[in-house]
Scaffold this motif. Sequence first.
Motif, mmCIF file in Angstrom:
data_model
loop_
_atom_site.group_PDB
_atom_site.id
_atom_site.type_symbol
_atom_site.label_atom_id
_atom_site.label_comp_id
_atom_site.label_asym_id
_atom_site.label_seq_id
_atom_site.Cartn_x
_atom_site.Cartn_y
_atom_site.Cartn_z
ATOM 1 N N GLY A 99 0.809 6.680 -6.672
ATOM 2 C CA GLY A 99 -0.503 7.199 -7.103
ATOM 3 C C GLY A 99 -0.599 8.700 -6.899
ATOM 4 O O GLY A 99 -0.969 9.451 -7.812
ATOM 5 N N LYS A 100 -0.234 9.137 -5.685
ATOM 6 C CA LYS A 100 -0.323 10.586 -5.399
ATOM 7 C C LYS A 100 0.663 11.348 -6.276
ATOM 8 O O LYS A 100 0.349 12.427 -6.789
ATOM 9 C CB LYS A 100 -0.045 10.856 -3.926
ATOM 10 N N LEU A 143 2.239 1.946 -3.537
ATOM 11 C CA LEU A 143 1.262 2.375 -4.549
ATOM 12 C C LEU A 143 0.664 3.730 -4.208
ATOM 13 O O LEU A 143 0.374 4.535 -5.102
ATOM 14 C CB LEU A 143 0.154 1.327 -4.721
ATOM 15 N N SER A 144 0.546 3.988 -2.912
ATOM 16 C CA SER A 144 -0.019 5.257 -2.504
ATOM 17 C C SER A 144 0.935 6.417 -2.861
ATOM 18 O O SER A 144 0.503 7.453 -3.382
ATOM 19 C CB SER A 144 -0.287 5.172 -1.000
ATOM 20 N N GLU A 160 -8.066 7.268 -2.735
ATOM 21 C CA GLU A 160 -7.237 8.407 -2.298
ATOM 22 C C GLU A 160 -7.027 9.434 -3.410
ATOM 23 O O GLU A 160 -6.912 10.620 -3.159
ATOM 24 C CB GLU A 160 -5.825 7.915 -1.893
ATOM 25 N N THR A 161 -6.908 8.955 -4.649
ATOM 26 C CA THR A 161 -6.476 9.838 -5.735
ATOM 27 C C THR A 161 -7.563 10.137 -6.774
ATOM 28 O O THR A 161 -7.445 11.087 -7.535
ATOM 29 C CB THR A 161 -5.306 9.204 -6.523
ATOM 30 N N LEU A 186 0.818 -1.219 0.000
ATOM 31 C CA LEU A 186 0.000 0.000 0.000
ATOM 32 C C LEU A 186 0.850 1.268 0.000
ATOM 33 O O LEU A 186 0.554 2.221 -0.722
ATOM 34 C CB LEU A 186 -0.959 -0.003 1.194
ATOM 35 N N GLN A 216 -7.876 1.062 -2.891
ATOM 36 C CA GLN A 216 -7.627 2.070 -1.856
ATOM 37 C C GLN A 216 -6.980 3.313 -2.444
ATOM 38 O O GLN A 216 -7.319 4.440 -2.090
ATOM 39 C CB GLN A 216 -6.703 1.495 -0.783
ATOM 40 N N VAL A 217 -6.041 3.093 -3.362
ATOM 41 C CA VAL A 217 -5.338 4.228 -3.962
ATOM 42 C C VAL A 217 -6.273 4.980 -4.923
ATOM 43 O O VAL A 217 -6.199 6.194 -5.057
ATOM 44 C CB VAL A 217 -4.022 3.781 -4.627
ATOM 45 N N LYS A 218 -7.187 4.261 -5.524
ATOM 46 C CA LYS A 218 -8.201 4.943 -6.354
ATOM 47 C C LYS A 218 -9.045 5.864 -5.459
ATOM 48 O O LYS A 218 -9.356 6.996 -5.829
ATOM 49 C CB LYS A 218 -9.088 3.906 -7.046
#
Length: 267
Positions: free
Chosen positions: A45-46, A41-42, A87-88, A38, A83-85
Amino acid sequence: MLMSRAFQEEDTIIDVCGVKIGGERPVVIAGPCSVENLDQLSIIGKGVKEVGADMIRGGAYKPRSSPFSFRGLGEEGLKILQQVKEETGLPIVTEAMSTDTLETVYRYADVIQIGSRNMQNFHLLSKVGQMDKPVLLKRGLSATIEEWLMAAEYIMQEGNKDVILCERGIRTFENYTRNTLDISAVIACKKMSHLPIIVDPSHAAGRCDMIEPLTNVAFAAGAHGIMVEVHNEPRKALSDGQQSLDLEQFSSMMNNIDRLMDRRIKC
Ligand code: PEP
Ligand code: MN
């Protein structure tokens, strides 16, 4: 044939959660080869979102040439993508490797990727053709343009018309690069088909120093977008680190693309 210009003259534009592929504005899909955890990828992603990427990519089921290589986190990886979707806001592009895991991938993906090694897995093509999510169809390692377009036809004949072609380099005698980017294929596909076509310079070159020039060439040839591998720490990547841009390199490339392509204006 459903994929042909003779059947449909105007370009197909596919809407993925508000991101349009196939129109005038080139689309950028970015992310790591594999989803690793996580945190990784986080950060990625950001980082890619901040500089204008439109979608995130990342493999949870990885087709690896060697069984000793990292083969992905499976559904856990898909949950991380989700989860990253959240967040972003970036829609997810991820690969379905087989019919047994296709339903699972379908639940998380916004675009279902069919990898090069599966381009002629006709059973998988038919199954994904019965689904109602866009498909990113990568060109097979040794597939002709016609075989590739016929693979798209397989999907479309089952009812799914939302197919995005992806040129990712083909195998030739040249070994300076991992594959040889067949830029004429972009031009040929645009002549023969109304489907959107994007380029993956990462798997084509296999080396990060060629990503930006190949991206420029792809856009000059009329590609509707690119898919590029980006990692926060390429040297530590569990797969394809040598062809991944770090976040700084990606940011600099995006600045140049936005300037050249007026992407911001076309938003
Ligand atoms: C990928 O995009 O992660 C990948 C495995 O690419 P290809 O199928 O083009 O080798
Ligand atoms: Mn890869």
